[in-house]
Design an enzyme around this catalytic site. Structure first.
Site, PDB file in Angstrom:
ATOM      1  N   CYS A 101       0.974  -1.456  -0.098  1.00  0.00           N
ATOM      2  CA  CYS A 101       0.189  -0.356   0.278  1.00  0.00           C
ATOM      3  C   CYS A 101       1.218   1.631  -0.008  1.00  0.00           C
ATOM      4  O   CYS A 101       1.637   1.747  -1.283  1.00  0.00           O
ATOM      5  CB  CYS A 101      -1.259   0.357   1.051  1.00  0.00           C
ATOM      6  SG  CYS A 101      -2.254   1.067   0.235  1.00  0.00           S
TER       7      CYS A 101
ATOM      8  N   HIS B 180      -3.786  -5.059   0.226  1.00  0.00           N
ATOM      9  CA  HIS B 180      -3.241  -5.612   1.605  1.00  0.00           C
ATOM     10  C   HIS B 180      -3.061  -6.681   1.371  1.00  0.00           C
ATOM     11  O   HIS B 180      -4.163  -7.792   2.159  1.00  0.00           O
ATOM     12  CB  HIS B 180      -3.598  -5.673   2.673  1.00  0.00           C
ATOM     13  CG  HIS B 180      -3.782  -3.626   3.669  1.00  0.00           C
ATOM     14  ND1 HIS B 180      -2.226  -3.202   3.831  1.00  0.00           N
ATOM     15  CD2 HIS B 180      -4.397  -2.832   2.442  1.00  0.00           C
ATOM     16  CE1 HIS B 180      -3.114  -1.555   3.639  1.00  0.00           C
ATOM     17  NE2 HIS B 180      -3.928  -1.428   2.701  1.00  0.00           N
TER      18      HIS B 180
ATOM     19  N   GLU C 225      -1.766  -9.100   3.326  1.00  0.00           N
ATOM     20  CA  GLU C 225      -1.601  -9.614   5.196  1.00  0.00           C
ATOM     21  C   GLU C 225      -2.643 -10.331   5.142  1.00  0.00           C
ATOM     22  O   GLU C 225      -3.124 -11.506   6.126  1.00  0.00           O
ATOM     23  CB  GLU C 225      -0.941  -8.704   5.780  1.00  0.00           C
ATOM     24  CG  GLU C 225      -1.832  -7.191   6.165  1.00  0.00           C
ATOM     25  CD  GLU C 225      -1.444  -6.757   4.750  1.00  0.00           C
ATOM     26  OE1 GLU C 225      -0.938  -6.688   3.725  1.00  0.00           O
ATOM     27  OE2 GLU C 225      -1.937  -5.072   5.189  1.00  0.00           O
TER      28      GLU C 225
HETATM   29  N1  GLN Z   1      -2.259   6.375   2.112  1.00  0.00           N
HETATM   30  C1  GLN Z   1      -2.015   6.141   1.681  1.00  0.00           C
HETATM   31  C2  GLN Z   1      -3.429   5.631   1.175  1.00  0.00           C
HETATM   32  O1  GLN Z   1      -4.361   6.576   1.212  1.00  0.00           O
HETATM   33  C3  GLN Z   1      -2.074   4.669   1.609  1.00  0.00           C
HETATM   34  C4  GLN Z   1      -3.202   3.822   2.855  1.00  0.00           C
HETATM   35  C5  GLN Z   1      -2.167   2.473   2.997  1.00  0.00           C
HETATM   36  O2  GLN Z   1      -0.765   2.536   3.006  1.00  0.00           O
HETATM   37  N2  GLN Z   1      -3.379   1.672   4.164  1.00  0.00           N
HETATM   38  O3  GLN Z   1      -3.731   5.640  -0.268  1.00  0.00           O
END
Ligand code: GLN
Length: 539
Positions: free
Chosen positions: A384, A510, A512
């Site tokens: 992310c 994600h 995970e």
């Molecule tokens: N801050 C980033 C976004 O909103 C990444 C979010 C995250 O890592 N879950 O796109």
């Protein structure tokens, strides 16, 4: 007689006794006996969901397939049971009140005064039985957050009391978790906090059926008998929960203690079948007999609190066992990293994971670390925000776009390689408004991602607002950072990788969240394998 049986798990004396792990372990044993089991968590705080909570407050926010932002315990439930949870599995006081207030505004209470009892408790009871009422489950285990005696827990405890009376004790039982502290000066285990906690529960009209006692020392027969006598439970319903080497030992420890048998007995269910834990035991044996040790750096800004990256840490445990490798995670605070100290801070690591996150604090540290591992051919995995930082690093240091940035960090940056999705531009409320839950992704044939997943299309869970800006895609690709996973609906990049690097992969989603004991995530397994290979070249 209702088909579904209900088990409620409450906590006393103190928080952090491991209610989530005990609930998940019991569910695991019941599932291994062939009972269809699910777990849900009711949290007494007023946030509608934990999505708006800082990880320091409540640890990681876990995301389900249907896009619910939930308590991290749901992650344990999925990892232990290998079944998916949903919005219905996590309810907070905020959500209960929101729903009751909406009903009041619609005039559904027909002029009645709306009160905690019966309106709030009715709403709680309805939601407690929601999953059970689908007829899909033999057993619904409900963990009540917080500690008995807390003002905010009272409506939940009252709802449980009413349900027990309505459904009958043979269909609805209460397991209470307490602490049996050891006083070293007296060299004795003390049962009084447990007695008091059970008494507090009784003041709310609930007599606990089973006591799970967290302890650092074995509970003797005498202590068990004493607790049983003073707390109105059978001696076999006093269950010892001693500190474990790994949370994945707990189901077997509960099996030894007979927790599943006591529960089945109280719920008048047969206990003739032995739970089948073959695969679980196999996992534990691989976990405990690693053939190699590797060190992977985890760069994030919440590294002081282990719970902030719970699912990532657990995914490494699953992937480590799958590879018969012990993964030692070295936490590195992103704010402590600079281009100058990267060599010293990252020396000796066999791989690096840059964690998800929000806001600009620590991002330059993440970028420096990514540059270091990219240039030194050390395996890299970005999740992310970690993927977004890899794109920025590549744009700055390989393509030469020196001011490349994300509009999350610098709103009017002249080179927004990461920018806000169009549909996010109108969003004003913070809660529940990110791109959440499962989204599809098509994998490019011949890519590393395709080779790892062995599939043409995947779906993974998201939680973010910003995206790789497709205006820069051509430039990134021609310089060697390829988007090898694309959302077929939006055309947005889900995966980026550098072909010429031994293992450099970033994902916007994600992975995970989907790793479980019995189904480790393929990306984590492949990353650990790459780190293990890298480690072998260094020995
Ligand atoms: N801050 C980033 C976004 O909103 C990444 C979010 C995250 O890592 N879950 O796109």
């Amino acid at each position: 007689m209702p088909k579904t049986k209900y088990v409620f798990v409450t906590g006393g004396v103190t928080s952090s006794l491991g209610k989530g792990i005990i609930s998940a372990s019991l569910a695991n044993l019941l599932q291994a006996r062939g009972l269809k089991t699910t777990i849900q968590k009711f949290d007494p705080y007023i946030n509608v969901d934990p999505g708006t909570l800082n990880p320091y407050e409540h640890g990681e926010c876990f995301v389900t397939d249907d896009g619910a932002e939930t308590d991290l315990d749901l992650g344990h439930y999925e990892r232990f049971l290998n079944v998916r949870t949903s919005q219905a599995n996590n309810v907070t006081t905020g959500r209960i009140y929101q729903s009751v207030i909406e009903k009041e505004r619609r005039g559904e209470f027909l002029g009645k005064t709306v009160q905690v009892i019966p309106h709030i408790t009715n709403e709680i009871k309805e939601r407690m039985q929601l999953l059970g009422s689908t007829g899909e489950y033999d057993m619904v285990i409900t963990e009540i957050g917080g500690t008995v005696g807390d003002i905010e827990s009272l409506p939940y405890i009252e709802a449980v009391r009413q349900l027990r009376w309505e459904l009958g004790r043979e269909n609805c039982i209460v397991i209470h978790l307490t602490l049996v502290p050891y006083l070293s000066a007296a060299a004795e285990l003390k049962t009084k906090p447990t007695q008091h906690s059970v008494k507090t529960l009784m003041e709310s009209g609930i007599n606990a059926d089973v006591l799970v006692c967290r302890t650092e020392h074995e509970l003797s027969k005498d202590i068990r008998n004493k607790i049983a006598l003073f707390c109105n439970v059978k001696p076999e319903a006093v269950i010892q929960s001693i500190d474990a080497d790994t949370i994945y030992d707990v189901p077997l420890m509960m099996l030894d203690e007979g927790l599943d048998r006591v529960v089945l007995d109280l719920l008048t269910l047969p206990d003739n079948l032995e739970p089948d834990l073959t695969n679980w035991k196999e996992f534990l044996s691989r976990l405990k007999n690693p053939k190699q040790r590797i060190r992977i750096g985890l760069v994030g800004k919440y590294v002081e609190l282990q719970d902030s990256y719970k699912s990532i840490l657990e995914a490494f445990i699953h992937a480590g066992a799958a590879n018969e490798v012990k993964v030692e995670i070295v936490s590195i605070h992103s704010e402590h990293l600079t281009p100058e100290n990267c060599t010293e801070k990252l020396e000796g690591l066999h791989g690096l994971l840059v964690a998800p996150g929000f806001g600009s604090r620590g991002i330059e540290g993440k970028i420096s670390a990514i540059k270091y591992v990219r240039e030194n051919n050390i395996p890299f995995f970005g999740i992310c925000l970690g993927m977004q930082m890899a794109v920025i690093e590549f744009a700055r240091n390989v393509i030469g776009i020196k001011d490349a940035n994300s509009t999350e960090m610098v709103e009017d940056t002249s080179n927004p390689v990461i920018s806000l999705m169009d549909e996010q531009k109108e969003v004003e409320n913070k809660g529940g408004t990110m791109r959440l839950g499962t989204w599809d992704c098509t994998l490019s044939p011949g890519s590393r991602a395709h080779e790892i997943y062995q599939k043409d299309a995947i779906s993974e869970r998201h939680r973010h607002r910003y995206e790789l800006n497709n205006l820069y895609l051509e430039q990134l690709t021609s310089n060697g950072l390829k988007a090898t996973g694309i959302n077929p609906e939006t055309g947005l990049a889900e995966i980026v990788e550098i072909e010429s690097h031994p293992w450099f992969l970033g994902v916007q989603y994600h992975p995970e969240y989907k790793s479980t004991v019995l189904a480790p995530h393929p990306l984590f397994s492949a990353f650990v394998q790459a780190c293990s290979q890298y480690a072998k070249t260094k020995n």
